[in-house]
Design a protein around this motif. Structure first.
Motif, PDB file in Angstrom:
ATOM      1  N   GLU A 210      -2.549 -16.110 -26.168  1.00 52.93           N
ATOM      2  CA  GLU A 210      -3.151 -17.430 -26.010  1.00 52.93           C
ATOM      3  C   GLU A 210      -4.671 -17.327 -25.863  1.00 52.93           C
ATOM      4  OE1 GLU A 210      -2.599 -21.535 -23.403  1.00 52.93           O
ATOM      5  OE2 GLU A 210      -1.866 -19.639 -22.584  1.00 52.93           O
ATOM      6  N   GLN A 211      -5.365 -18.218 -26.547  1.00 54.64           N
ATOM      7  CA  GLN A 211      -6.807 -18.368 -26.393  1.00 54.64           C
ATOM      8  C   GLN A 211      -7.065 -19.645 -25.606  1.00 54.64           C
ATOM      9  OE1 GLN A 211      -9.901 -16.717 -27.239  1.00 54.64           O
ATOM     10  NE2 GLN A 211     -10.487 -18.408 -25.906  1.00 54.64           N
ATOM     11  N   SER A 212      -7.743 -19.529 -24.477  1.00 60.66           N
ATOM     12  CA  SER A 212      -8.048 -20.704 -23.668  1.00 60.66           C
ATOM     13  C   SER A 212      -9.141 -21.526 -24.331  1.00 60.66           C
ATOM     14  CB  SER A 212      -8.472 -20.285 -22.259  1.00 60.66           C
ATOM     15  OG  SER A 212      -9.585 -19.406 -22.302  1.00 60.66           O
ATOM     16  N   ALA A 213      -9.285 -22.764 -23.903  1.00 63.20           N
ATOM     17  CA  ALA A 213     -10.293 -23.661 -24.472  1.00 63.20           C
ATOM     18  C   ALA A 213     -11.701 -23.094 -24.239  1.00 63.20           C
ATOM     19  CB  ALA A 213     -10.165 -25.042 -23.846  1.00 63.20           C
ATOM     20  N   PHE A 214     -12.587 -23.335 -25.194  1.00 65.52           N
ATOM     21  CA  PHE A 214     -13.959 -22.844 -25.050  1.00 65.52           C
ATOM     22  C   PHE A 214     -14.903 -23.707 -25.875  1.00 65.52           C
ATOM     23  CE2 PHE A 214     -12.304 -20.712 -28.780  1.00 65.52           C
ATOM     24  CZ  PHE A 214     -13.372 -20.684 -29.669  1.00 65.52           C
ATOM     25  N   GLY A 215     -16.193 -23.626 -25.530  1.00 60.91           N
ATOM     26  CA  GLY A 215     -17.222 -24.344 -26.259  1.00 60.91           C
ATOM     27  C   GLY A 215     -18.400 -23.434 -26.549  1.00 60.91           C
ATOM     28  N   ASP A 240     -23.356 -17.122 -24.338  1.00 62.64           N
ATOM     29  CA  ASP A 240     -22.554 -15.897 -24.441  1.00 62.64           C
ATOM     30  C   ASP A 240     -21.101 -16.145 -24.011  1.00 62.64           C
ATOM     31  OD1 ASP A 240     -22.347 -13.258 -25.217  1.00 62.64           O
ATOM     32  OD2 ASP A 240     -22.780 -12.472 -23.218  1.00 62.64           O
ATOM     33  N   GLU A 241     -20.531 -17.226 -24.538  1.00 59.44           N
ATOM     34  CA  GLU A 241     -19.154 -17.609 -24.195  1.00 59.44           C
ATOM     35  C   GLU A 241     -18.164 -16.625 -24.823  1.00 59.44           C
ATOM     36  OE1 GLU A 241     -16.169 -20.192 -22.544  1.00 59.44           O
ATOM     37  OE2 GLU A 241     -18.337 -20.104 -22.247  1.00 59.44           O
ATOM     38  N   TYR A 242     -17.304 -16.033 -23.969  1.00 62.83           N
ATOM     39  CA  TYR A 242     -16.327 -15.068 -24.483  1.00 62.83           C
ATOM     40  C   TYR A 242     -15.152 -15.802 -25.123  1.00 62.83           C
ATOM     41  CZ  TYR A 242     -12.788 -11.445 -24.722  1.00 62.83           C
ATOM     42  OH  TYR A 242     -11.821 -10.587 -25.171  1.00 62.83           O
ATOM     43  N   HIS A 243     -14.740 -15.358 -26.306  1.00 64.11           N
ATOM     44  CA  HIS A 243     -13.580 -15.920 -26.982  1.00 64.11           C
ATOM     45  C   HIS A 243     -13.071 -14.913 -27.997  1.00 64.11           C
ATOM     46  CE1 HIS A 243     -16.946 -16.785 -29.632  1.00 64.11           C
ATOM     47  NE2 HIS A 243     -16.102 -16.976 -30.618  1.00 64.11           N
ATOM     48  N   ALA A 244     -11.849 -15.101 -28.422  1.00 65.43           N
ATOM     49  CA  ALA A 244     -11.228 -14.185 -29.376  1.00 65.43           C
ATOM     50  C   ALA A 244     -11.128 -14.836 -30.746  1.00 65.43           C
ATOM     51  CB  ALA A 244      -9.840 -13.782 -28.897  1.00 65.43           C
ATOM     52  N   GLU A 245     -11.388 -14.062 -31.776  1.00 63.23           N
ATOM     53  CA  GLU A 245     -11.167 -14.516 -33.140  1.00 63.23           C
ATOM     54  C   GLU A 245      -9.707 -14.341 -33.536  1.00 63.23           C
ATOM     55  OE1 GLU A 245     -13.095 -15.984 -35.257  1.00 63.23           O
ATOM     56  OE2 GLU A 245     -14.985 -15.890 -34.138  1.00 63.23           O
ATOM     57  N   ALA A 256       2.036  -3.503 -26.985  1.00 65.23           N
ATOM     58  CA  ALA A 256       0.571  -3.489 -26.964  1.00 65.23           C
ATOM     59  C   ALA A 256       0.035  -4.621 -27.848  1.00 65.23           C
ATOM     60  CB  ALA A 256       0.041  -2.146 -27.437  1.00 65.23           C
ATOM     61  N   TYR A 257      -1.225  -4.998 -27.618  1.00 63.20           N
ATOM     62  CA  TYR A 257      -1.842  -6.091 -28.364  1.00 63.20           C
ATOM     63  C   TYR A 257      -3.208  -5.656 -28.885  1.00 63.20           C
ATOM     64  CZ  TYR A 257       1.724  -8.927 -26.071  1.00 63.20           C
ATOM     65  OH  TYR A 257       2.914  -9.430 -25.635  1.00 63.20           O
ATOM     66  N   GLN A 258      -3.608  -6.271 -29.983  1.00 65.82           N
ATOM     67  CA  GLN A 258      -4.941  -6.069 -30.537  1.00 65.82           C
ATOM     68  C   GLN A 258      -5.712  -7.378 -30.428  1.00 65.82           C
ATOM     69  OE1 GLN A 258      -3.606  -2.898 -34.044  1.00 65.82           O
ATOM     70  NE2 GLN A 258      -4.794  -4.703 -34.558  1.00 65.82           N
ATOM     71  N   LEU A 259      -6.928  -7.295 -29.871  1.00 65.46           N
ATOM     72  CA  LEU A 259      -7.781  -8.466 -29.720  1.00 65.46           C
ATOM     73  C   LEU A 259      -9.077  -8.234 -30.481  1.00 65.46           C
ATOM     74  CD1 LEU A 259      -8.441 -10.534 -26.531  1.00 65.46           C
ATOM     75  CD2 LEU A 259     -10.371  -9.740 -27.904  1.00 65.46           C
ATOM     76  N   TYR A 260      -9.440  -9.215 -31.308  1.00 64.72           N
ATOM     77  CA  TYR A 260     -10.686  -9.152 -32.059  1.00 64.72           C
ATOM     78  C   TYR A 260     -11.649 -10.172 -31.439  1.00 64.72           C
ATOM     79  CZ  TYR A 260      -7.680  -6.751 -35.400  1.00 64.72           C
ATOM     80  OH  TYR A 260      -6.797  -5.868 -35.988  1.00 64.72           O
ATOM     81  N   PRO A 261     -12.647  -9.701 -30.692  1.00 65.19           N
ATOM     82  CA  PRO A 261     -13.536 -10.630 -29.972  1.00 65.19           C
ATOM     83  C   PRO A 261     -14.429 -11.414 -30.917  1.00 65.19           C
ATOM     84  CG  PRO A 261     -14.341  -8.381 -29.773  1.00 65.19           C
ATOM     85  CD  PRO A 261     -13.004  -8.293 -30.450  1.00 65.19           C
ATOM     86  N   GLY A 262     -14.701 -12.662 -30.533  1.00 68.38           N
ATOM     87  CA  GLY A 262     -15.644 -13.478 -31.278  1.00 68.38           C
ATOM     88  C   GLY A 262     -17.069 -13.021 -31.017  1.00 68.38           C
ATOM     89  N   GLU A 263     -17.961 -13.512 -31.807  1.00 67.99           N
ATOM     90  CA  GLU A 263     -19.359 -13.099 -31.700  1.00 67.99           C
ATOM     91  C   GLU A 263     -19.973 -13.588 -30.395  1.00 67.99           C
ATOM     92  OE1 GLU A 263     -22.524 -13.058 -35.101  1.00 67.99           O
ATOM     93  OE2 GLU A 263     -22.641 -15.009 -34.105  1.00 67.99           O
ATOM     94  N   GLY A 264     -20.645 -12.693 -29.687  1.00 67.28           N
ATOM     95  CA  GLY A 264     -21.357 -13.051 -28.473  1.00 67.28           C
ATOM     96  C   GLY A 264     -22.710 -13.662 -28.802  1.00 67.28           C
TER      97      GLY A 264
END
Length: 275
Positions: A210-215, A240-245, A256-264
């Motif tokens: 799950e990706q939580s809400a972000f702006g 610099d809001e953290y979020h996953a792509e 196990a899981y793979q997470l691809y972080p969004g651009e900082g």
């Protein structure tokens, strides 16, 4: 129904996507022929049914002279035999499957308004309620398989009535543009705010994906000379809001899981030359 400044419309359409083949490494296509439940399984069983969609839409566009416009619409779409890629925890690989039927309904709007000379406001947003009308035999979550409560042999899980993955209910975009004319060119400033509601990445509704809400807030300032030379500075993701792509189950490594972080936060310069 056209008028001088108002257009009201309705739309009924049908879409079609042809048959597809699940040729993932552990699919029936590669393992057949064999028997399952005393029935022969052949490579042809890896063929997916065609996907069809019926869409109905009602909307309007109102134009305001020298100021901007307002556009809005409501829609209802129903998809039969949705084709999608899903993670199969039994084989620790991704498969291409038919996912029953889906209903997607909601409202979209967009506003553009000239606040004062040179200052333009853009607003756009949508609310989408997308859920499975029927989806039996859906992939099991890894935790369900490890607990022994769900497996392919048990018929998978029933996701009928559940939300469609990767479909955030609310999405909003707000943008303010300001242009100031100079004797030798113009200065352009822009600020963007993008909001996205929470949603789950994985088809199997695994809460670990799950990706939580972000702006996100983006800023840009540019100068363009009338002779075609320009430069600017920009800041993407100002706070610099953290979020996953993307968040997915890791192939091969069960649990196990793979997470691809969004651009900082990213600060940069731009240069432009027209010739």
């Amino acid at each position: 129904m056209p008028m001088d400044d108002l257009l009201v419309y309705t739309l009924l359409s049908r879409g079609y996507k042809g048959q597809a083949l699940d040729n993932s490494s552990n699919s029936v296509f590669y393992r057949a022929p064999f028997e399952k439940n005393n029935q022969p399984v052949t490579p042809e069983d890896a063929l997916l049914n065609p996907e069809t969609i019926i869409n109905w839409e009602l909307g309007f566009k109102q134009r305001f002279a020298h100021k901007g416009f307002l556009r809005a619409n409501v829609f209802v779409s129903e998809v039969t035999d949705l084709q999608l890629a899903s993670y199969d925890g039994n084989t620790t690989s991704f498969r291409f499957i038919n996912a029953g039927s889906v209903r997607s309904q909601g409202v979209e709007m967009a506003l553009q308004w000239m606040l004062v000379d040179g200052l333009l406001l853009h607003l756009a947003g949508s609310y989408i309620d997308a859920y499975y009308l029927s989806f039996t035999g859906a992939p099991c979550q890894v935790s369900q398989q490890m607990a022994g409560t769900c497996s392919a042999q048990m018929g998978g899980q029933d996701l009928s009535g559940k939300k469609v993955n990767e479909t955030p209910p609310w999405q909003w975009v707000a943008q303010v543009d300001y242009t100031y004319a100079l004797s030798a060119g113009e200065i352009h400033a822009q600020i963007d705010f993008q909001y996205q509601d929470s949603f789950i990445f994985d088809v199997d509704q695994d809460k670990q994906t799950e990706q939580s809400a972000f702006g996100l807030v983006h800023l840009a300032l540019d100068f363009m000379h009338y002779q075609g030379v320009g430069m600017g500075i920009f800041i993407n993701n100002l706070f610099d809001e953290y979020h996953a792509e993307r968040i997915i189950d890791a192939p091969i490594f069960q649990g196990a899981y793979q997470l691809y972080p969004g651009e900082g936060r990213r600060v940069g310069l731009s240069f432009q030359y027209d010739y």
